[in-house]
Design an enzyme around this catalytic site. Structure first.
Site, PDB file in Angstrom:
ATOM      1  N   GLU A  26       0.834  -1.216   0.000  1.00 22.77           N
ATOM      2  CA  GLU A  26       0.000   0.000   0.000  1.00 22.77           C
ATOM      3  C   GLU A  26       0.867   1.264   0.000  1.00 22.77           C
ATOM      4  OE1 GLU A  26      -1.598   1.772   3.506  1.00 22.77           O
ATOM      5  OE2 GLU A  26      -1.174  -0.003   4.720  1.00 22.77           O
ATOM      6  N   LYS A  87      -5.417  10.661   0.948  1.00 24.69           N
ATOM      7  CA  LYS A  87      -5.529   9.305   1.478  1.00 24.69           C
ATOM      8  C   LYS A  87      -6.735   8.675   0.784  1.00 24.69           C
ATOM      9  CE  LYS A  87      -6.919   7.030   5.763  1.00 24.69           C
ATOM     10  NZ  LYS A  87      -7.346   7.279   7.146  1.00 24.69           N
ATOM     11  N   VAL A 107      -5.438   0.231   2.991  1.00 23.53           N
ATOM     12  CA  VAL A 107      -5.594  -1.225   2.886  1.00 23.53           C
ATOM     13  C   VAL A 107      -6.795  -1.552   1.992  1.00 23.53           C
ATOM     14  CG1 VAL A 107      -6.193  -3.317   4.185  1.00 23.53           C
ATOM     15  CG2 VAL A 107      -4.441  -1.752   5.068  1.00 23.53           C
ATOM     16  N   ASP A 139     -17.334   5.036  13.749  1.00 21.53           N
ATOM     17  CA  ASP A 139     -16.084   5.031  13.003  1.00 21.53           C
ATOM     18  C   ASP A 139     -15.540   3.600  12.887  1.00 21.53           C
ATOM     19  OD1 ASP A 139     -13.676   5.497  11.814  1.00 21.53           O
ATOM     20  OD2 ASP A 139     -12.972   6.993  13.258  1.00 21.53           O
ATOM     21  N   SER A 141     -13.375   1.309  10.083  1.00 18.20           N
ATOM     22  CA  SER A 141     -12.593   1.440   8.858  1.00 18.20           C
ATOM     23  C   SER A 141     -13.203   0.662   7.700  1.00 18.20           C
ATOM     24  CB  SER A 141     -11.168   0.918   9.100  1.00 18.20           C
ATOM     25  OG  SER A 141     -10.452   0.928   7.883  1.00 18.20           O
ATOM     26  N   ALA A 142     -13.147   1.275   6.513  1.00 13.86           N
ATOM     27  CA  ALA A 142     -13.591   0.588   5.289  1.00 13.86           C
ATOM     28  C   ALA A 142     -12.722  -0.639   5.001  1.00 13.86           C
ATOM     29  CB  ALA A 142     -13.560   1.562   4.113  1.00 13.86           C
ATOM     30  N   ASP A 143     -11.571  -0.725   5.640  1.00 13.95           N
ATOM     31  CA  ASP A 143     -10.714  -1.914   5.464  1.00 13.95           C
ATOM     32  C   ASP A 143     -11.478  -3.195   5.807  1.00 13.95           C
ATOM     33  OD1 ASP A 143      -8.701  -0.080   4.981  1.00 13.95           O
ATOM     34  OD2 ASP A 143      -7.558  -0.532   6.799  1.00 13.95           O
ATOM     35  N   LYS A 160      -3.645  -2.194  15.769  1.00 13.22           N
ATOM     36  CA  LYS A 160      -3.148  -1.337  16.845  1.00 13.22           C
ATOM     37  C   LYS A 160      -4.204  -1.140  17.905  1.00 13.22           C
ATOM     38  CE  LYS A 160       0.177   1.876  15.047  1.00 13.22           C
ATOM     39  NZ  LYS A 160       0.109   1.885  13.592  1.00 13.22           N
TER      40      LYS A 160
HETATM   41  N1  PSU Z   1      -2.749   1.458  10.720  1.00  9.32           N
HETATM   42  C1  PSU Z   1      -1.417   1.556  10.854  1.00  9.32           C
HETATM   43  N2  PSU Z   1      -0.697   2.227   9.910  1.00  9.32           N
HETATM   44  C2  PSU Z   1      -1.297   2.782   8.807  1.00  9.32           C
HETATM   45  C3  PSU Z   1      -2.720   2.647   8.667  1.00  9.32           C
HETATM   46  C4  PSU Z   1      -3.392   1.984   9.641  1.00  9.32           C
HETATM   47  O1  PSU Z   1      -0.870   1.061  11.814  1.00  9.32           O
HETATM   48  O2  PSU Z   1      -0.617   3.399   7.972  1.00  9.32           O
HETATM   49  C5  PSU Z   1      -3.386   3.200   7.450  1.00  9.32           C
HETATM   50  C6  PSU Z   1      -3.659   2.076   6.442  1.00  9.32           C
HETATM   51  O3  PSU Z   1      -3.511   2.595   5.138  1.00  9.32           O
HETATM   52  C7  PSU Z   1      -5.102   1.721   6.712  1.00  9.32           C
HETATM   53  C8  PSU Z   1      -5.665   3.088   7.023  1.00  9.32           C
HETATM   54  O4  PSU Z   1      -5.772   1.130   5.622  1.00  9.32           O
HETATM   55  O5  PSU Z   1      -4.660   3.717   7.800  1.00  9.32           O
HETATM   56  C9  PSU Z   1      -6.974   3.000   7.773  1.00  9.32           C
HETATM   57  O6  PSU Z   1      -7.548   4.251   7.842  1.00  9.32           O
HETATM   58  P1  PSU Z   1      -9.047   4.433   8.376  1.00  9.32           P
HETATM   59  O7  PSU Z   1      -8.982   4.052   9.822  1.00  9.32           O
HETATM   60  O8  PSU Z   1      -9.363   5.873   8.137  1.00  9.32           O
HETATM   61  O9  PSU Z   1      -9.891   3.500   7.562  1.00  9.32           O
HETATM   62 MN    MN Z   2     -12.525   5.965  10.097  1.00  7.46          MN
END
Ligand code: PSU
Ligand code: MN
Length: 303
Positions: A26, A87, A107, A139, A141-143, A160
């Site tokens: 990524e 992003k 991701v 909240d 994540s879309a992941d 994390k």
């Molecule tokens: N967690 C980490 N390092 C990162 C990310 C998450 O420890 O760099 C990044 C990744 O690209 C992950 C994104 O897909 O943050 C998730 O963001 P969000 O929570 O906004 O979906």
């Molecule tokens: Mn989010």
């Protein structure tokens, strides 16, 4: 349409022709996850670890509206230095592509692009998840939704504890995403080798991982798999110390009303600041370790 949007680096094109194992990487981790120049140095080292194991790295990003599958050194350098690369997650892709913009893929977006390019294995640091207090902020994540539907294996160091790891596991269970420990029964929490949670299943070598992945897709069970690979012992941070830092980062985010896609980068930045760089060293070590294991799994999948 797709053939006009997807652009392969020469090395990746050659790998496709020769049916060599390819590993996706990524780019949010480069643009939003680490400072310059450690970000570009790490990106290059990770690529070379993958090559050494007989696979071909494909770092993914959106540049001028093209979905790049594999980046040149100049392109990596650009992403690492630029202050205004978006992003890019699932919802951002159509806008960035149709308006010929740049985006660093999360991701979720990297899984989508990898899948469009027929790549089955993706190596990163940590996945997004269900945030703490998501019951009021919503909240998530879309992941996680991407893992639910897109056929790409994600090799990471767990989630994390800026997140609610328990809720993240519940969400993944609901959507049928196996969370597999690599040589461990405990879910690693990125900076630490363990967390209070168990993984669903355990594999002990790349072949076992590859068999599980192949079986899932042969059964027609769409969606991803999380391979959780603990940070090497010597690089792990002290659990009490990192948890205090994370609590401090979380309260600062709350005080500043950080929301939406800024939450994760804000928390990562705060953690980095409060650990005075020791989190960055750990982060680099775990990503490299994931690249080693992930590329071995990619090689095994082609056996
Ligand atoms: N967690 C980490 N390092 C990162 C990310 C998450 O420890 O760099 C990044 C990744 O690209 C992950 C994104 O897909 O943050 C998730 O963001 P969000 O929570 O906004 O979906
Ligand atoms: Mn989010």
């Amino acid at each position: 349409m797709l053939e006009n949007v997807l652009e392969y680096a020469p090395e990746v094109l050659e790998a496709r022709k020769r049916n060599l194992p390819i590993v996706a990487l990524e780019s949010t981790i480069i643009s939003h996850g680490m400072p310059y120049p450690q970000n570009v140095e790490t990106a290059k080292e990770v690529e070379s670890i993958i090559r050494k194991n007989g696979a071909v790295p494909a770092t993914i990003a959106i540049l001028n509206g093209k979905i790049k599958i594999g980046l040149s050194e100049d392109e990596l350098e650009f992403l690492a230095k630029s202050k205004d690369v978006a992003k890019a997650s699932r919802r951002d892709l159509p806008y960035l592509v149709s308006n010929r913009k740049n985006g660093a893929t999360t991701v979720a977006a990297t899984m989508i692009c990898a899948s469009l390019a027929g790549i089955e294995v993706f190596v990163t640091g940590g996945i997004g998840g269900v945030h703490r207090e998501a019951e009021t902020t919503m909240d998530i994540s879309a992941d996680l939704q991407e893992l639910a539907q897109t056929n790409v294996t994600v090799v990471c160091a767990g989630a994390k504890s800026i997140l609610d790891i328990g809720l993240t596991l519940e969400y993944l269970e609901t959507f049928g995403v196996p969370v597999v420990g690599y040589q461990t029964d405990r879910l690693p929490a990125f900076y630490t080798r363990t967390s209070p949670y168990s993984v669903n299943f355990r594999v002990d070598d790349p072949d076992q991982a590859a068999q599980l992945i192949r079986t899932k897709w042969e059964l027609g069970l769409d969606g991803g798999i999380v391979i959780a690979n603990p940070i090497p012992e010597r690089d792990a941070l002290d659990e009490t110390f990192i948890n205090e830092v994370i609590e401090a980062a979380l309260s600062e985010a709350k005080e500043n009303n950080v929301a939406g896609k800024d939450v994760t980068p804000f928390l990562l930045g705060k953690v980095k600041e409060l650990t005075k760089g020791s989190s960055l060293i750990a982060n680099i070590a775990l990503v490299k370790h994931n690249a080693d294991i992930g590329s071995r799994i990619a090689v095994s999948l082609l056996k």
